[in-house]
Motif scaffolding. Structure first.
Motif, PDB file in Angstrom:
ATOM      1  N   PRO A 140     -31.394 -11.864  19.578  1.00 50.31           N
ATOM      2  CA  PRO A 140     -32.423 -11.045  19.531  1.00 50.31           C
ATOM      3  C   PRO A 140     -31.857  -9.633  18.812  1.00 50.31           C
ATOM      4  O   PRO A 140     -30.793  -9.385  18.931  1.00 50.31           O
ATOM      5  CB  PRO A 140     -32.825 -10.776  21.044  1.00 50.31           C
ATOM      6  CG  PRO A 140     -31.770 -11.290  21.772  1.00 50.31           C
ATOM      7  CD  PRO A 140     -31.242 -12.269  20.924  1.00 50.31           C
ATOM      8  N   ASP A 141     -32.689  -9.055  18.179  1.00 48.13           N
ATOM      9  CA  ASP A 141     -32.384  -7.623  17.242  1.00 48.13           C
ATOM     10  C   ASP A 141     -32.162  -6.811  18.620  1.00 48.13           C
ATOM     11  O   ASP A 141     -31.324  -5.736  18.444  1.00 48.13           O
ATOM     12  CB  ASP A 141     -33.409  -7.240  16.417  1.00 48.13           C
ATOM     13  CG  ASP A 141     -33.784  -8.189  15.237  1.00 48.13           C
ATOM     14  OD1 ASP A 141     -32.572  -8.896  14.908  1.00 48.13           O
ATOM     15  OD2 ASP A 141     -34.834  -8.346  14.621  1.00 48.13           O
TER      16      ASP A 141
ATOM     17  N   PRO B  53     -26.485  -0.164  15.506  1.00 47.77           N
ATOM     18  CA  PRO B  53     -26.732  -1.527  15.957  1.00 47.77           C
ATOM     19  C   PRO B  53     -28.126  -1.767  17.034  1.00 47.77           C
ATOM     20  O   PRO B  53     -28.499  -2.748  16.906  1.00 47.77           O
ATOM     21  CB  PRO B  53     -25.445  -2.080  16.729  1.00 47.77           C
ATOM     22  CG  PRO B  53     -24.501  -1.282  15.963  1.00 47.77           C
ATOM     23  CD  PRO B  53     -24.962  -0.211  15.537  1.00 47.77           C
ATOM     24  N   SER B  54     -28.333  -0.634  17.557  1.00 44.45           N
ATOM     25  CA  SER B  54     -29.481  -0.504  18.310  1.00 44.45           C
ATOM     26  C   SER B  54     -30.701  -0.187  17.623  1.00 44.45           C
ATOM     27  O   SER B  54     -31.915  -0.385  18.265  1.00 44.45           O
ATOM     28  CB  SER B  54     -29.446   0.711  19.528  1.00 44.45           C
ATOM     29  OG  SER B  54     -29.524   1.742  19.004  1.00 44.45           O
ATOM     30  N   GLY B  55     -30.516   0.039  16.446  1.00 42.17           N
ATOM     31  CA  GLY B  55     -31.798   0.358  15.691  1.00 42.17           C
ATOM     32  C   GLY B  55     -32.306   1.662  15.357  1.00 42.17           C
ATOM     33  O   GLY B  55     -33.270   2.105  14.770  1.00 42.17           O
ATOM     34  N   LEU B  56     -31.602   2.717  16.133  1.00 42.48           N
ATOM     35  CA  LEU B  56     -32.039   4.057  15.993  1.00 42.48           C
ATOM     36  C   LEU B  56     -31.247   4.730  14.816  1.00 42.48           C
ATOM     37  O   LEU B  56     -30.144   4.353  14.423  1.00 42.48           O
ATOM     38  CB  LEU B  56     -31.398   4.972  17.185  1.00 42.48           C
ATOM     39  CG  LEU B  56     -31.784   4.417  18.496  1.00 42.48           C
ATOM     40  CD1 LEU B  56     -31.420   5.296  19.724  1.00 42.48           C
ATOM     41  CD2 LEU B  56     -33.547   4.865  18.486  1.00 42.48           C
TER      42      LEU B  56
ATOM     43  N   CYS C  72     -22.363  -1.191  25.289  1.00 44.83           N
ATOM     44  CA  CYS C  72     -23.439  -1.592  24.527  1.00 44.83           C
ATOM     45  C   CYS C  72     -24.157  -3.040  24.601  1.00 44.83           C
ATOM     46  O   CYS C  72     -25.009  -3.173  24.001  1.00 44.83           O
ATOM     47  CB  CYS C  72     -23.164  -1.343  22.957  1.00 44.83           C
ATOM     48  SG  CYS C  72     -22.883   0.433  22.468  1.00 44.83           S
ATOM     49  N   LEU C  73     -23.255  -3.681  25.384  1.00 43.42           N
ATOM     50  CA  LEU C  73     -23.994  -5.120  25.686  1.00 43.42           C
ATOM     51  C   LEU C  73     -24.924  -4.811  26.820  1.00 43.42           C
ATOM     52  O   LEU C  73     -25.001  -4.136  27.939  1.00 43.42           O
ATOM     53  CB  LEU C  73     -22.827  -5.724  26.305  1.00 43.42           C
ATOM     54  CG  LEU C  73     -22.993  -7.203  27.017  1.00 43.42           C
ATOM     55  CD1 LEU C  73     -21.868  -8.066  26.538  1.00 43.42           C
ATOM     56  CD2 LEU C  73     -23.601  -7.463  28.317  1.00 43.42           C
ATOM     57  N   ARG C  74     -26.100  -5.765  26.730  1.00 44.31           N
ATOM     58  CA  ARG C  74     -27.326  -5.656  27.484  1.00 44.31           C
ATOM     59  C   ARG C  74     -27.255  -7.011  28.448  1.00 44.31           C
ATOM     60  O   ARG C  74     -27.510  -8.258  28.254  1.00 44.31           O
ATOM     61  CB  ARG C  74     -28.525  -5.749  26.842  1.00 44.31           C
ATOM     62  CG  ARG C  74     -29.884  -5.478  27.655  1.00 44.31           C
ATOM     63  CD  ARG C  74     -31.056  -5.768  26.729  1.00 44.31           C
ATOM     64  NE  ARG C  74     -31.224  -4.718  25.511  1.00 44.31           N
ATOM     65  CZ  ARG C  74     -31.766  -3.715  25.820  1.00 44.31           C
ATOM     66  NH1 ARG C  74     -32.561  -3.260  26.813  1.00 44.31           N
ATOM     67  NH2 ARG C  74     -31.974  -2.703  24.621  1.00 44.31           N
TER      68      ARG C  74
END
Length: 717
Positions: A21-22, A88-91, A582-584
Motif C-alpha cells: 500500500p502507498d 515516501p509518506s506522500g507529503l 517510518c515503518l507502520r
C-alpha cells in the motif's frame, strides 16, 4: 572506497508479490518530533526526580536546536529548489514544513507550561529559588550588582545604525534587544541595540543563601542594570532573543581540492546563513517583534514566543547544583568487566577469547587501555583507527600521538565532515599530523562512520591483529551516557576483514570479499536484505524464524518493505527503535507480525544489535549503522557478527530485556501514536536498571568465585 563501486542489492524477496500500500510509511520528520515528544513526556512525568525532569526539558530544547538547524534548514533549501518533491509518506516539502511548524509550536507551549506550572513551583518548595531582582533583598542586590560589574567589562553593546551593515549574530547564542528612546533631533521614535551574551557567560547566576539555592538568569541580571551600559539614554525595553541559522550547508567536495580548507569555509558559511527560527521572550512589544522579524526575514510560522527563559538548555547548568541529591537519579557507577583482569595486559586477556562490553554499565576503560598499552608496547607494529567524534581531551588521540612519536606506524581516519564536530576534528587532525600520525581526512563523497581500531602486533607465532569493533564513538565521556556495545577480538578472520576494510578505505579501492563482516556502502545493505530473506525462507520451510533488531532510526524504504514481506510470510519481528521509525506496525495483512517499541531512560540508547533466529542457528550482529539511506548508501559503516556462543547469548538476552520493560517503554501503533507501557499490577521492569544490576551482579559473582577458588603453590620450574 568510492560510492560508485557499490554492490547492487540482492533480489527483492517481494518480487512477484502483490504491491504494497502507498500509505505504509510515516513521515521521517514528524516521526522524529514524536521521539522528542517522548523525551518531553519524561519531563512531565511526576514519577521522575524533579531535577531529572529539568534535564529532560533541556534535552528536548537541545534536540530541537539541531532539528531546526539541519532538518528544517534542509527542507527550506529544498522548498526553494524543488518544492514539488514528495517524501515516501506522500507529503510535499511545504506540507512537511507546515506540519513541523504546528507540531513544534505545540511542543514549545508544553515545554514552558511544564517549566512554569510544574517545575519552578516544585523547585521552590524544595529550596531552589529564582530571584526577581526588582524585589530582591539587599543581600541579593549587592551580590547581583557585583556580578554585573564583573560581567560588564566583557559585554559589548552594538548600537544599530541603518547606514551600516547589521552586526553578525551567532546562531543559538542568546542576545538582548534593547529599544532606546531616540535622541533629541532624531526623526525616528526609537533606536535599537543588540547585546550578545557570550557562551562563556553562565546563564544561571548563583546568589548567596543560607539554605537552599538562590539564582537569577543572566538575561534578567543584565536587563536589571542595562541602563548602566547606555549612560544618558532612556531604555524603553530589553528583550531576550535567539536566532537559529541554517546549518545544512554541505561541502561541494568536487570543487574543493583541499578538504581542510573546504570545511573551514563551510563553518564560516554557517555563521552567515539564513535564520530559520526566531525565539523571543513573551514580554516583547509589538515594536520589537516587528523589528526583529523584519531584520532577520522571519515568517510568522518561524517565530516562537517563549513564556519563560529563551533557550531551555540553560537548565543543564541548574541540574548540576550540589546538595539536592534527593531530586536526582541515584548514581549508577560503571562496572569493570569481570572478564578483564586489570593486572593483566589487554593483549593476554583478548588472546584467551572474545570480550563483549555493554556500556555504560561496563566501563569503556578497557578500550582506552588497549590503545594506551599498544602505544608503548615494543611488539606493536601499527595502529589503525577511525575517529568520528572524540572528547575534548581524548586519551585515545593522545595515545595515538604517543605511539607515532615512538616510531610505530599509526594511521587515523579523521572524519572532518562529522556534523558540529568539524572544528574539533580539524584541530585533532593537525595535532596528530605534527606528532607523526598518518591522517586521512575521510573519503570523498562519503562520511566514515565505522567504529574500528586495529592493532598489529608481532608475537612468537607470527603477526596477530587485535581489533575493537563498536557501535559508539571513541569518546570516553559520552560512553558514560550512551548505551553501546564493544567487541574486542583477535579472531584471525575478523582481523583479516578489518585490515581489508581499512586498506580499502585508505586506498580508495574496491575491497576484496570479506570473510565475515559487511560494509556500507558496498555490501551492508545487501547483507541485511539477505538476512531478512533467509528468515522468510526458513519460515516457509517450517523452521524457526524470527527477527529482533535494535537501531536508533528505521527510515530506509527498501529495508522496511523487506520487513513487511517477512511479516506477511509469518516471521515474528520485534523492533526496538529509539528515534525515527517510518515503518507502520500492526496493519492487518501488512505488518501484523511486527512490534515496535522505544526505550527512553536515563541513558541514550545508541547500540545497534541484530538477532536473526536462522532456524535455530542464531545470527547475532552489531553495527555502527542505522537503517537509513544515508547510513547504507552515503556512509562507510560496518556490520560485524558476534560468533562466540556466550557473547551471542548475552546480546540476545540484552535484546529480550528491552521488550520486558513496562516502565520506560513506548509502543508504536498503526496510527503513528506512541503508547507508554506502564505496569498496572505486578512487578515493574526497567530495562536499563536490569542491565545495570546484571553488571553489578557479574562483578560480585566474579569476586566471590575468586575468593572461594583454591590455588596451589606450584614448585619452581
Amino acid at each position: 572506497m568510492p560510492a560508485s563501486n557499490a554492490i547492487p542489492d540482492s533480489p527483492d524477496p517481494a518480487e512477484a508479490l502483490p504491491p504494497l500500500p502507498d500509505d505504509r510509511f510515516f513521515n521521517r520528520e514528524l516521526s522524529w518530533l514524536e521521539f522528542n515528544q517522548r523525551v518531553l513526556d519524561h519531563a512531565a512525568d511526576s514519577q521522575q526526580p524533579l531535577l531529572e525532569r529539568g534535564k529532560f526539558l533541556a534535552i528536548t530544547s537541545s534536540n530541537l536546536d539541531e532539528f531546526f538547524m539541519v532538518r528544517v534548514g534542509g527542507l527550506k533549501l529544498q522548498s526553494i529548489q524543488n518544492s514539488g518533491i514528495r517524501d515516501p509518506s506522500g507529503l510535499s516539502v511545504n506540507e512537511q514544513l507546515a506540519a513541523i511548524s504546528d507540531r513544534c509550536h505545540g511542543m514549545q507551549r508544553e515545554q514552558y507550561r511544564i517549566l512554569s506550572e510544574d517545575l519552578f513551583p516544585a523547585w521552590e518548595e524544595h529550596g531552589i529559588h529564582r530571584v526577581d531582582l526588582s524585589a530582591a533583598r539587599p543581600r541579593h542586590q549587592e551580590s547581583a550588582n557585583s556580578v554585573f560589574q564583573d560581567l560588564s567589562a566583557t559585554l559589548s553593546p552594538h548600537a544599530l545604525d541603518p547606514s551600516r551593515p547589521l552586526p553578525l549574530l551567532q546562531g543559538l547564542q542568546l542576545h538582548l534587544c534593547v529599544r532606546l528612546a531616540a535622541l533629541d533631533g532624531d526623526d525616528s521614535p526609537w533606536q535599537y541595540a543588540f547585546i550578545p551574551l557570550g557562551r562563556t557567560m553562565p546563564r544561571i547566576i548563583s546568589l548567596p543563601s543560607d539554605r537552599g539555592y538562590h539564582f537569577t538568569m543572566l538575561e534578567d541580571l543584565i536587563s536589571h542594570y542595562v541602563e548602566d551600559l547606555f549612560p544618558g539614554r532612556e531604555v524603553l525595553e530589553t528583550v531576550a532573543f535567539r536566532i537559529t541559522r541554517n546549518a545544512d550547508i554541505r561541502l561541494r567536495e568536487e570543487d574543493s581540492p583541499d578538504l581542510m580548507v573546504g570545511m573551514e569555509e563551510v563553518l564560516e558559511s554557517r555563521k552567515e546563513s539564513a535564520a530559520v527560527r526566531l525565539e523571543l521572550a513573551a514580554h516583547a512589544s509589538e515594536h520589537v517583534k516587528a523589528f526583529l522579524t523584519e531584520t532577520f526575514e522571519i515568517r510568522s510560522e518561524d517565530l516562537f514566543i517563549t513564556n519563560g527563559p529563551v533557550d531551555l538548555t540553560c537548565l543543564f547548568q541548574l541540574i548540576g547544583i550540589e546538595g539536592f541529591d534527593d531530586l536526582k537519579d541515584e548514581p549508577w557507577r560503571g562496572q569493570r568487566s569481570p572478564n578483564i583482569d586489570p593486572a593483566e595486559p589487554m593483549f593476554d586477556t583478548i588472546a584467551k577469547g572474545d570480550i563483549l562490553l555493554v556500556h555504560p554499565y561496563e566501563r569503556f576503560d578497557p578500550v582506552v587501555r588497549l590503545v594506551e598499552e599498544a602505544a608503548v608496547d615494543p611488539d606493536v607494529l601499527a595502529i589503525k583507527q577511525v575517529l568520528y567524534r572524540t572528547s575534548r581531551d581524548s586519551p585515545i588521540v593522545a595515545a595515538l600521538m604517543r605511539a607515532a612519536e615512538r616510531g610505530k606506524y599509526v594511521t587515523a581516519i579523521v572524519e572532518l565532515k562529522a556534523r558540529f564536530d568539524e572544528a574539533r576534528n580539524m584541530e585533532w587532525a593537525r595535532e596528530m599530523e605534527h606528532a607523526g600520525v598518518q591522517v586521512i581526512y575521510g573519503i570523498k563523497g562519503l562520511k566514515t562512520h565505522a567504529k574500528i581500531c586495529i592493532i598489529v602486533r608481532s608475537e612468537p607465532h607470527g603477526i596477530v591483529r587485535y581489533v575493537h569493533f563498536g557501535t559508539g564513538n571513541y569518546n570516553e565521556v559520552t560512553m558514560r551516557l550512551y548505551s553501546d556495545v564493544s567487541l574486542l577480538t583477535c579472531n584471525e578472520e575478523l582481523g583479516s576483514d578489518a585490515t581489508t576494510f581499512f586498506n580499502a578505505v585508505t586506498g580508495a579501492s574496491y575491497p576484496l570479499k570479506y570473510h565475515k563482516i559487511a560494509a556500507a556502502p558496498t555490501s551492508l545493505r545487501s547483507r541485511i536484505r539477505e538476512l531478512i530473506t533467509s528468515e522468510i525462507d526458513r519460515k516457509k520451510e517450517g523452521q524457526k524464524a524470527a527477527i529482533t533488531v535494535k537501531v536508533n532510526s528505521l527510515v530506509d524504504p527498501a529495508i522496511i518493505d523487506a520487513l513487511y514481506r517477512a511479516s506477511q510470510a509469518g516471521v515474528k519481528i520485534r523492533l526496538n527503535v529509539r528515534g525515527i521509525c517510518c515503518l507502520r506496525p500492526g496493519v492487518k495483512g501488512l505488518s501484523d507480525n511486527i512490534t515496535v517499541i522505544s526505550i527512553l531512560d536515563r541513558y541514550l540508547e545508541h547500540a545497534r544489535i541484530m538477532h536473526f533466529e536462522h532456524g535455530g542457528d542464531d545470527q547475532v550482529l552489531i553495527s555502527s549503522a542505522d537503517w537509513m539511506p544515508r547510513n547504507l548508501d552515503r556512509r562507510i559503516e560496518l556490520l560485524v557478527p558476534v560468533e562466540s556462543p556466550p557473547l551471542r547469548k548475552r546480546l540476545i538476552r540484552v535484546l529480550q530485556t528491552y521488550f520486558k520493560d513496562n516502565t520506560n517503554s513506548w509502543k508504536l501503533t498503526a496510527k503513528g501514536e506512541w503508547k507508554r507501557s506502564r505496569s498496572k499490577s505486578g512487578s515493574q521492569v526497567q530495562a536499563q536498571r536490569v542491565l545495570y544490576e546484571r553488571a553489578v551482579h557479574a562483578v560480585s559473582e566474579a569476586d566471590r568465585n575468586r575468593r572461594t577458588a583454591f590455588e596451589t603453590h606450584a614448585p619452581p620450574e
